[in-house]
Design an enzyme around this catalytic site. Sequence first.
Site, PDB file in Angstrom:
ATOM      1  N   PRO A   1     -27.235  27.743  29.492  1.00  0.00           N
ATOM      2  CG  PRO A   1     -27.064  27.288  27.220  1.00  0.00           C
ATOM      3  CD  PRO A   1     -26.270  27.287  28.491  1.00  0.00           C
TER       4      PRO A   1
ATOM      5  N   GLY B   1     -29.244  33.475  30.225  1.00  0.00           N
ATOM      6  CA  GLY B   1     -30.011  34.670  29.954  1.00  0.00           C
ATOM      7  C   GLY B   1     -30.099  34.968  28.470  1.00  0.00           C
TER       8      GLY B   1
ATOM      9  NE  ARG C   1     -41.414  31.138  30.478  1.00  0.00           N
ATOM     10  CZ  ARG C   1     -41.400  32.199  29.716  1.00  0.00           C
ATOM     11  NH1 ARG C   1     -42.221  32.293  28.683  1.00  0.00           N
ATOM     12  NH2 ARG C   1     -40.562  33.187  29.951  1.00  0.00           N
TER      13      ARG C   1
ATOM     14  CB  CYS D   1     -62.475  27.191  38.975  1.00  0.00           C
ATOM     15  SG  CYS D   1     -63.783  26.294  38.169  1.00  0.00           S
TER      16      CYS D   1
ATOM     17  CE1 TYR E   1     -36.775  27.491  33.785  1.00  0.00           C
ATOM     18  CE2 TYR E   1     -36.598  28.598  31.654  1.00  0.00           C
ATOM     19  CZ  TYR E   1     -36.007  28.121  32.808  1.00  0.00           C
ATOM     20  OH  TYR E   1     -34.670  28.276  32.991  1.00  0.00           O
TER      21      TYR E   1
HETATM   22  C1  LIG Z   1     -32.406  29.063  35.556  1.00  0.00           C
HETATM   23  C2  LIG Z   1     -30.966  29.083  35.497  1.00  0.00           C
HETATM   24  C3  LIG Z   1     -30.313  29.080  34.265  1.00  0.00           C
HETATM   25  C4  LIG Z   1     -31.034  29.066  32.946  1.00  0.00           C
HETATM   26  O1  LIG Z   1     -31.705  30.242  32.619  1.00  0.00           O
HETATM   27  P1  LIG Z   1     -32.408  30.374  31.192  1.00  0.00           P
HETATM   28  O2  LIG Z   1     -33.008  31.706  31.173  1.00  0.00           O
HETATM   29  O3  LIG Z   1     -33.430  29.285  31.095  1.00  0.00           O
HETATM   30  O4  LIG Z   1     -31.391  30.176  30.148  1.00  0.00           O
HETATM   31  C5  LIG Z   1     -28.929  29.052  34.291  1.00  0.00           C
HETATM   32  N1  LIG Z   1     -28.236  29.052  35.447  1.00  0.00           N
HETATM   33  C6  LIG Z   1     -28.849  29.053  36.649  1.00  0.00           C
HETATM   34  C7  LIG Z   1     -28.036  29.033  37.880  1.00  0.00           C
HETATM   35  C8  LIG Z   1     -30.222  29.078  36.720  1.00  0.00           C
HETATM   36  O5  LIG Z   1     -30.821  29.100  37.915  1.00  0.00           O
END
Ligand SMILES: *Cc1c(COP(=O)(O)O)cnc(C)c1O
Length: 431
Positions: free
Chosen positions: A269, A227, A307, A337, A365
């Site tokens: 991450p 996060g 995204r 389209c 992503y």
């Molecule tokens: C997607 C995910 C992450 C990575 O999240 P980011 O926002 O890309 O850093 C980490 N752990 C788990 C379990 C996830 O599903």
Amino acid sequence: MILQNGRYVIQGVDVEHLALQYGTPLYVYDASVITRQVQALRSAFSRLPVRILYAMKALSTPAILELLRQTGVGIDAVSIQEVELALRAGYQPKDILFTPNGVGFEEIKRAIELGVRLNIDNIPMLERFGEMYGHTVPCCIRLNPHINAGGHAKISTGHIDSKFGISILQLRHLTRIIQLWNLRVNGLHIHTGSDILDTEVFLQGVRLLFDIARDFPDLEFIDLGSGFKVAYRSDDVTTDLKSLAEGLEEAYHTFTAESGRTIELWFEPGKFIVSEAGVLLVRVNVVKPTPATVFVGVNSGFNHLIRPMMYDAYHEIVNVSRPEGPKRIYTVVGYLCETDTFGSDRLIVEVREGDILGIRNAGAYGYTMSSNYNSRPRPAELLIYHGKPLLIRRAETLEDMLRTVVSVDWNAVGALQEPQVQLEASDARPS
Ligand SMILES: *Cc1c(COP(=O)(O)O)cnc(C)c1O
């Protein structure tokens, strides 16, 4: 990608030249940014026993996994296919944590056969696992701490309505299952979502886990998920790693002092490591003034980068062909389209047909969420490594897209030779 002497460059390589040489659309990644980001985490947490597991769903191209393996990170995988890809990229099973959600038990069995670490996220699965493997295979448990965080409802995973993890409110039930099957719980995990700004959110999670950790004697690590926020705009505030590290150190030392135990702290991450490393290069097909705005139509869409449309994410767009000059307001759209707007009312240096635009923060992503919608092939990917472009995936062709198609022998299944066309009007001849 930076501006240098009036040109956009990556490690000194002219970005527009890459677009012209390799064609567009094209994903370009800067290896030095990827390793820099890993290093930034390492140095922020250097006083703690921290391990970094790269969440490979952000970008899973084999060369990227191999590059990251050389930096010493492990892998967080969310599907058995990701596990297999990580193993093929040379990761050791012990360096891979399989964190699935809602998968069938056969994926759990396969992961155990492959010897990777397992993270279990629901009670029925844990019971089935306990019945089958008991004490013989250790597992990590994904908890839902009900901490509300995350930049967007679709990427918040820790709140009370979220499908992820075993609720912290079920802790007693969880403990009974663990005792019943004599389970070896080697890790506790939380992942509260993406784009978390408030470091206090992390620290709340940590304190909670340390609290619970007292009841888990086999614990080797607690995994705080991810996060970490990255900058999408130049003035974006990002996760304050320094204050996070300080808070963590305090919580960690309290835990070790009180319990006399040492455990590792893991992070997973994805976005933080690869987002800023990537740019999606596209070509301008049309500049189309309408009564409302001036549309810039490019040769890509949400089939390549979803995204902006899926998460309302802001991705900066620059004119790579004309880095400097007077700016105008444009709405940049794709060629699908479908309404596929990359950015509305953006100030961009005057755009002309044929210009190359760069959509930034496309490392995470981007490619991994791409599709063949509108029967469009997926783009090639380039990695700039030590000042040299390496093609790490060629563009798809129509043949690639048809590889899995099975053609039907219509005659064998009794189809008629000639199409039966009912022409009622002409059949009804006047007599
Ligand atoms: C997607 C995910 C992450 C990575 O999240 P980011 O926002 O890309 O850093 C980490 N752990 C788990 C379990 C996830 O599903």
